[in-house]
Structure formats: C-alpha cells, structure tokens
Design a protein around this motif. Structure first.
Motif, PDB file in Angstrom:
ATOM      1  N   ASP A 193      20.545   3.402   4.328  1.00 58.40           N
ATOM      2  CA  ASP A 193      20.683   4.779   3.853  1.00 58.40           C
ATOM      3  C   ASP A 193      20.194   5.767   4.914  1.00 58.40           C
ATOM      4  O   ASP A 193      20.804   6.828   5.126  1.00 58.40           O
ATOM      5  N   ALA A 194      19.099   5.435   5.579  1.00 64.54           N
ATOM      6  CA  ALA A 194      18.567   6.312   6.618  1.00 64.54           C
ATOM      7  C   ALA A 194      19.517   6.408   7.808  1.00 64.54           C
ATOM      8  O   ALA A 194      19.697   7.481   8.393  1.00 64.54           O
ATOM      9  N   ASP A 197      22.273   8.725   6.901  1.00 58.31           N
ATOM     10  CA  ASP A 197      21.824  10.114   6.939  1.00 58.31           C
ATOM     11  C   ASP A 197      21.766  10.645   8.368  1.00 58.31           C
ATOM     12  O   ASP A 197      22.094  11.808   8.618  1.00 58.31           O
ATOM     13  N   ILE A 200      25.386  11.360   9.331  1.00 55.08           N
ATOM     14  CA  ILE A 200      25.932  12.509   8.613  1.00 55.08           C
ATOM     15  C   ILE A 200      25.330  13.804   9.146  1.00 55.08           C
ATOM     16  O   ILE A 200      26.050  14.798   9.339  1.00 55.08           O
ATOM     17  N   ARG A 201      24.039  13.820   9.399  1.00 53.57           N
ATOM     18  CA  ARG A 201      23.423  15.043   9.938  1.00 53.57           C
ATOM     19  C   ARG A 201      23.975  15.387  11.319  1.00 53.57           C
ATOM     20  O   ARG A 201      24.022  16.558  11.692  1.00 53.57           O
ATOM     21  N   ALA A 236      25.571   7.460  -0.665  1.00 50.71           N
ATOM     22  CA  ALA A 236      25.605   8.658   0.173  1.00 50.71           C
ATOM     23  C   ALA A 236      26.381   9.777  -0.506  1.00 50.71           C
ATOM     24  O   ALA A 236      25.935  10.936  -0.553  1.00 50.71           O
ATOM     25  N   ARG A 239      24.345  11.577  -3.159  1.00 57.14           N
ATOM     26  CA  ARG A 239      23.218  12.439  -2.791  1.00 57.14           C
ATOM     27  C   ARG A 239      23.622  13.619  -1.913  1.00 57.14           C
ATOM     28  O   ARG A 239      22.814  14.534  -1.710  1.00 57.14           O
ATOM     29  N   LEU A 240      24.836  13.629  -1.382  1.00 57.95           N
ATOM     30  CA  LEU A 240      25.275  14.698  -0.495  1.00 57.95           C
ATOM     31  C   LEU A 240      25.820  15.883  -1.276  1.00 57.95           C
ATOM     32  O   LEU A 240      26.337  15.723  -2.387  1.00 57.95           O
ATOM     33  N   PRO A 253      24.865  17.463   4.263  1.00 55.95           N
ATOM     34  CA  PRO A 253      23.522  17.257   3.717  1.00 55.95           C
ATOM     35  C   PRO A 253      23.214  18.225   2.574  1.00 55.95           C
ATOM     36  O   PRO A 253      23.566  19.401   2.622  1.00 55.95           O
TER      37      PRO A 253
END
Length: 366
Positions: A193-194, A197, A200-201, A236, A239-240, A253
């Motif tokens: 998951d990290a 992220d 995605i960032r 993902a 949570r996005l 994000p």
C-alpha cells in the motif's frame, strides 16, 4: 466524489508535480523516485527531470552528489533512483515472480553468486572489470537477444535482488558494494500500500486505466507480492479522492484538491519521462494530442524526432523540441501540436527557459 473540470485537472497535474524548487535532497525525498535513462539529448532524463525541481541544478549534480545522498539506484516502476525509505518497502525481493534469475537459482548459480558477493565484500567496492577478471563466467543471451558478459548479468541479478548496491559510478560504469537490507516491521500489505501511495503521489491525477497500469508495474518493484496487486489496487481506489468526467474516473491523493491550484506561468522543456508527461494515456486526455518517445523508432517512422522534449506553456503542453549541443552552441528544433503562440509573454518566457537550459548544461549565456 468531487466535481472538477478538465481545466482543473490540467492545472492540478502541472502545479502539484512542478513544486517550488528546493534542495536536491529535498526534491528526492518529496518525489521518492526519479526515472533514469542513459541518453543525453541534450542531457539525461534524471537531470532533465530534476532541473525543474532543484534550485540551481546543473546536469550531472545527481551523480556528483550520489554518495552523500539518501538514494540508491534501483528498479521501481522503471529503473532509476529511489530513496532509502522507498527501497526499504521493496526488499528483500524473494519468492515467485522475481524479474531476473527466476524464483529459485540453481545450486551452481547460487554458488557463483555467493563467491562473487564474498569477493565484493572483501574489497569494499569493486569495478565490474575486476570482478570479471576474477570470475570468467562466459556469455549469456540478454533480454534483447544479444550477448552479455555472464558476470555482468549475474551482478545485475544480484543488484536487483538487493545483494549488492551501486556505491557510485566511474565514467558511467557501476561500482558495486555488498549490501543487506534490514528487516521491516511493516506487513507485506502495508508495504505494498505504501509503494502504491508513493507512485500515486508522483504521477497523480490518473485516469482509472492508467492507475491500474501503474499499480501493475509495481510487480517490478516487489515481484514477491505481484499476486496481491489486484487487492492492493482495490484498496487504493477506496482511499483515494476521485471524480468522474466524460465517462472516465480520475484518482489522486485524498488530502489534495484540484480546484485549489493556481495557473502556472513559465515555459518549461520537459524530459520524455517527466512525471507531468510520463503517462501517455493521461497526456492525450489532458492535452488532446498523442506524444510518443521515438528514440528507438526507425528514423523514417519518427513524427517528432529522436528525443523530443515536451514544451509546456502554463498548463498546456503545446508542442515539443529536439535540442542538441553543437560546437558549444545549444540548438533547438521546435514543433507545435496546433500553432505557435505569438504573444510577447510566450516569447519572453520561452527565451528565459532556453537560457535556463544553457545554464543547466554549463554553456555560456547568449
């Protein structure tokens, strides 16, 4: 679900990626990953990417500072430079689906790797030439059908698995050192998951198909968890932040909001792999024309040139240029997707960007 327009997404894409210039260490920490490419036209991709995000950056600064930075060469979604925080999420790369060498080495290959690692560890740092002189392993067929030195190939595999790291480079050649990744306190699910992220960032906002493609590329970063990527993608998406526009779902994000971005002003010449233009599907949705990297395209089939740099004006990618240094002079060949802007402001900003490029390359100003 947010209500946004395409104009919002264009400004958002540019503004969040091209953040105010900071230090080299600060930019690397914020990005987590910088894609690398050896072609110099007029500079390598990693330098062209960093010059927009690092104050007073000069071509080659990343290599010159490499040993003092919290960064390593490694594979993320492509090959490049990753921070230690990102690298720790990916290793050790074990289990089914390892990119090079398969899930399990033969006893003979394991023995060669062990002996090679012992040699590198004893020397502290080792040049591939020194290693090859000690271990003559012959030749192998590489991934492109040609022949590669078997020792170099094994070093590549060991590097990917995290047994050695690139300590530095000499004239572009990797110098290896032994390495062992510390254990992580995070679960595989948390680490995956990290990693998502981080990606995605770096590349948001993304349309749904591009998000799926990006997550799938993390099989290169963490092949040991490639079977978990579908579930990780679903987490993902949950949570996005996202919005639906013209039948396409966009994701970014959750702590960011597109409409909060101001209009950027400068002209910028971007690397073909810059995060702003990296995803070609998103590029076409945002700017209405197709950009392709053509360095490996036969000359007769090229549309925009060998190493066309996308030309950004405000929040629009309006064209491209091929740049080359000849006789100490930097020359440009521009093309435009529609037509060249004729405003005084554009001409002024373009001239400023070309002067920045000359300074970045260490050339005398005009």
């Amino acid at each position: 679900m947010h209500s946004v327009r395409l104009d919002d997404l264009r400004r958002f894409t540019v503004a969040r990626s091209l953040f105010p210039a900071t230090t080299l260490a600060g930019a690397l920490d914020r990005m987590g990953f910088v894609q690398a490419d050896p072609i110099r036209a007029p500079a390598r991709a990693q330098d062209l990417i960093l010059r927009h995000r690092v104050a007073d950056y000069r071509a080659g600064d990343l290599d010159r500072s490499y040993e003092t930075l919290d960064v390593s060469e490694d594979t993320f979604i492509n090959y490049g430079y990753v921070t230690t925080a990102v690298q720790s999420l990916m290793h050790p790369r074990t289990g089914a689906g390892a990119k090079w060498g398969g899930a399990k080495w033969s006893p003979a290959r394991s023995r060669r790797a062990r002996l090679l690692l012992e040699f590198v560890r004893a020397r502290g740092e080792a040049h591939p030439r020194e290693i090859n002189e000690r271990f003559a392993h012959g030749a192998v067929t590489n991934y492109w059908g040609g022949n590669s030195n078997a020792t170099t190939h094994l070093l590549d595999t060991m590097h990917y698995r995290g047994m050695v790291r690139i300590a530095r480079r000499e004239a572009g050649i990797r110098i290896y050192a032994a390495h062992e990744h510390p254990p992580s306190n995070l679960s595989p699910e948390e680490r995956l998951d990290a990693l998502i992220d981080v990606a995605i960032r770096l590349y948001a906002p993304l349309p749904a198909p591009s998000l799926t493609s990006l997550v799938r590329r993390l099989r290169l970063a963490a092949p040991q968890w490639r079977g978990e990527l579908t579930k990780a993608l679903a987490r993902a998406k949950a949570r996005l932040a996202h919005a639906r526009m013209d039948g396409v779902d966009w994701y970014w994000p959750a702590d960011e909001y597109p409409a909060a971005c101001a209009d950027p002003e400068p002209v910028r010449l971007l690397a073909p792999f810059d995060p702003v233009v990296w995803d070609r599907a998103r590029f076409e949705l945002l700017w209405g024309w197709a950009y392709r990297f053509e360095a490996y395209t036969p000359v007769a089939k090229r549309v925009r040139g060998y190493y066309a740099l996308p030309l950004l004006w405000r929040d629009e990618v309006i064209g491209w240029t091929n740049a080359a240094v000849t006789g100490g002079e930097l020359n440009f060949d521009f093309g435009y997707a529609k037509k060249e802007p004729r405003t005084r402001m554009f001409r002024r900003e373009l001239a400023t960007e070309l002067e920045r490029m000359r300074g970045f390359l260490g050339l005398s100003p005009l």
